[in-house]
Design a protein around this motif. Sequence first.
Motif, PDB file in Angstrom:
ATOM      1  N   LEU A  36       0.840  -1.187   0.000  1.00 41.47           N
ATOM      2  CA  LEU A  36       0.000   0.000   0.000  1.00 41.47           C
ATOM      3  C   LEU A  36       0.877   1.240   0.000  1.00 41.47           C
ATOM      4  CD1 LEU A  36      -2.649  -0.994   2.673  1.00 41.47           C
ATOM      5  CD2 LEU A  36      -2.946  -0.908   0.206  1.00 41.47           C
ATOM      6  N   GLN A  37       0.445   2.214  -0.736  1.00 41.62           N
ATOM      7  CA  GLN A  37       1.154   3.486  -0.746  1.00 41.62           C
ATOM      8  C   GLN A  37       0.910   4.187   0.586  1.00 41.62           C
ATOM      9  OE1 GLN A  37       3.228   4.595  -3.186  1.00 41.62           O
ATOM     10  NE2 GLN A  37       2.905   2.551  -3.989  1.00 41.62           N
ATOM     11  N   PRO A  38       1.940   4.789   1.145  1.00 39.09           N
ATOM     12  CA  PRO A  38       1.696   5.507   2.397  1.00 39.09           C
ATOM     13  C   PRO A  38       0.729   6.657   2.160  1.00 39.09           C
ATOM     14  CG  PRO A  38       3.903   5.959   1.548  1.00 39.09           C
ATOM     15  CD  PRO A  38       3.293   4.913   0.674  1.00 39.09           C
ATOM     16  N   ALA A  39       0.009   6.993   3.205  1.00 39.33           N
ATOM     17  CA  ALA A  39      -0.947   8.093   3.102  1.00 39.33           C
ATOM     18  C   ALA A  39      -0.217   9.379   2.737  1.00 39.33           C
ATOM     19  CB  ALA A  39      -1.683   8.267   4.429  1.00 39.33           C
ATOM     20  N   VAL A  40      -0.848  10.168   1.920  1.00 38.04           N
ATOM     21  CA  VAL A  40      -0.277  11.462   1.547  1.00 38.04           C
ATOM     22  C   VAL A  40      -0.168  12.305   2.815  1.00 38.04           C
ATOM     23  CG1 VAL A  40      -0.696  13.574   0.244  1.00 38.04           C
ATOM     24  CG2 VAL A  40      -1.257  11.359  -0.763  1.00 38.04           C
ATOM     25  N   PRO A  41       1.014  12.864   3.090  1.00 39.17           N
ATOM     26  CA  PRO A  41       1.122  13.698   4.290  1.00 39.17           C
ATOM     27  C   PRO A  41       0.254  14.946   4.156  1.00 39.17           C
ATOM     28  CG  PRO A  41       3.153  13.783   3.010  1.00 39.17           C
ATOM     29  CD  PRO A  41       2.259  12.779   2.347  1.00 39.17           C
ATOM     30  N   LEU A  42      -0.497  15.209   5.192  1.00 43.88           N
ATOM     31  CA  LEU A  42      -1.391  16.356   5.202  1.00 43.88           C
ATOM     32  C   LEU A  42      -1.188  17.156   6.477  1.00 43.88           C
ATOM     33  CD1 LEU A  42      -4.717  14.531   4.226  1.00 43.88           C
ATOM     34  CD2 LEU A  42      -3.315  15.950   2.722  1.00 43.88           C
ATOM     35  N   ALA A  43      -1.260  18.451   6.371  1.00 43.68           N
ATOM     36  CA  ALA A  43      -1.349  19.291   7.555  1.00 43.68           C
ATOM     37  C   ALA A  43      -2.810  19.248   7.989  1.00 43.68           C
ATOM     38  CB  ALA A  43      -0.922  20.718   7.235  1.00 43.68           C
ATOM     39  N   LEU A  44      -3.041  19.036   9.276  1.00 42.91           N
ATOM     40  CA  LEU A  44      -4.393  18.950   9.797  1.00 42.91           C
ATOM     41  C   LEU A  44      -4.666  20.132  10.717  1.00 42.91           C
ATOM     42  CD1 LEU A  44      -4.416  15.167  10.807  1.00 42.91           C
ATOM     43  CD2 LEU A  44      -5.169  16.183   8.655  1.00 42.91           C
ATOM     44  N   ASP A  45      -5.835  20.728  10.568  1.00 43.99           N
ATOM     45  CA  ASP A  45      -6.273  21.819  11.429  1.00 43.99           C
ATOM     46  C   ASP A  45      -7.635  21.458  12.000  1.00 43.99           C
ATOM     47  OD1 ASP A  45      -4.464  24.328  11.250  1.00 43.99           O
ATOM     48  OD2 ASP A  45      -4.585  23.565   9.196  1.00 43.99           O
ATOM     49  N   TYR A  46      -7.776  21.698  13.291  1.00 50.21           N
ATOM     50  CA  TYR A  46      -9.008  21.364  14.001  1.00 50.21           C
ATOM     51  C   TYR A  46      -9.453  22.606  14.758  1.00 50.21           C
ATOM     52  CZ  TYR A  46     -11.922  18.850  17.447  1.00 50.21           C
ATOM     53  OH  TYR A  46     -12.942  18.401  18.242  1.00 50.21           O
ATOM     54  N   HIS A  47     -10.729  22.938  14.646  1.00 49.47           N
ATOM     55  CA  HIS A  47     -11.292  24.083  15.366  1.00 49.47           C
ATOM     56  C   HIS A  47     -12.604  23.641  15.998  1.00 49.47           C
ATOM     57  CE1 HIS A  47     -13.445  28.188  15.243  1.00 49.47           C
ATOM     58  NE2 HIS A  47     -12.820  28.053  16.391  1.00 49.47           N
ATOM     59  N   GLN A  48     -12.678  23.770  17.311  1.00 47.47           N
ATOM     60  CA  GLN A  48     -13.872  23.388  18.060  1.00 47.47           C
ATOM     61  C   GLN A  48     -14.357  24.610  18.839  1.00 47.47           C
ATOM     62  OE1 GLN A  48     -13.376  19.869  20.541  1.00 47.47           O
ATOM     63  NE2 GLN A  48     -14.455  20.894  22.193  1.00 47.47           N
ATOM     64  N   ARG A  49     -15.652  24.880  18.772  1.00 47.19           N
ATOM     65  CA  ARG A  49     -16.219  26.028  19.484  1.00 47.19           C
ATOM     66  C   ARG A  49     -17.474  25.603  20.218  1.00 47.19           C
ATOM     67  NH1 ARG A  49     -20.136  29.623  18.738  1.00 47.19           N
ATOM     68  NH2 ARG A  49     -20.606  28.977  16.624  1.00 47.19           N
ATOM     69  N   ASN A  50     -17.508  25.904  21.522  1.00 50.89           N
ATOM     70  CA  ASN A  50     -18.680  25.619  22.330  1.00 50.89           C
ATOM     71  C   ASN A  50     -19.763  26.642  22.008  1.00 50.89           C
ATOM     72  OD1 ASN A  50     -20.513  25.855  24.700  1.00 50.89           O
ATOM     73  ND2 ASN A  50     -19.233  24.179  25.442  1.00 50.89           N
ATOM     74  N   VAL A  51     -20.947  26.165  21.655  1.00 50.12           N
ATOM     75  CA  VAL A  51     -22.009  27.074  21.236  1.00 50.12           C
ATOM     76  C   VAL A  51     -22.583  27.888  22.393  1.00 50.12           C
ATOM     77  CG1 VAL A  51     -22.640  25.725  19.204  1.00 50.12           C
ATOM     78  CG2 VAL A  51     -23.798  25.290  21.372  1.00 50.12           C
TER      79      VAL A  51
END
Length: 161
Positions: free
Chosen positions: A16-31
């Motif tokens: 299997l080809q390794p997963a393409v490296p990705l920069a990950l961004d996560y934003h969580q906001r309490n409503v």
Amino acid sequence: GVVEDQPPPLSVPAPLQPAVPLALDYHQRNVWTGWELRWHIEADGQGWLDLSEGQHMQYADPSSPVPWTVYIAEGRHQFDIGADGYADIRTALEPYISGPQREADCDGMSDQPLVTLTWANPARAISGQTNTDLGCQEFAMRAGTAERTILSAFVESRSGE
């Protein structure tokens, strides 16, 4: 002579080809409170965690008999969890990046924290985004795994204090 039927030789699948490296961004906001948690991570495991207000955050898995927490002050904090830590986060979130959950609808609860997960690899012209809320149990579980992986860097950095 007797001719025995032999099964065809087993073919060896291509690796299997390794997963393409990705920069990950996560934003969580309490409503309700407006409290925000953001993090960013590169494929080498370096990133940052940003909180709009200091919090005691759960570091241990919820099934742990003793909850372990770590206090993270308001503001942006650098971390390095290495490529293995990145791989753990990527594995947890992969169904929402390129897997079956990416386009799935979830009947989340509107009062749960809202989340935007984005990913990008500009060199390969890859980017995407998923918007959901933590009322979607599958996503909440996977986001929790990512958060605990990141928090491990803060726990380890304080173990020498």
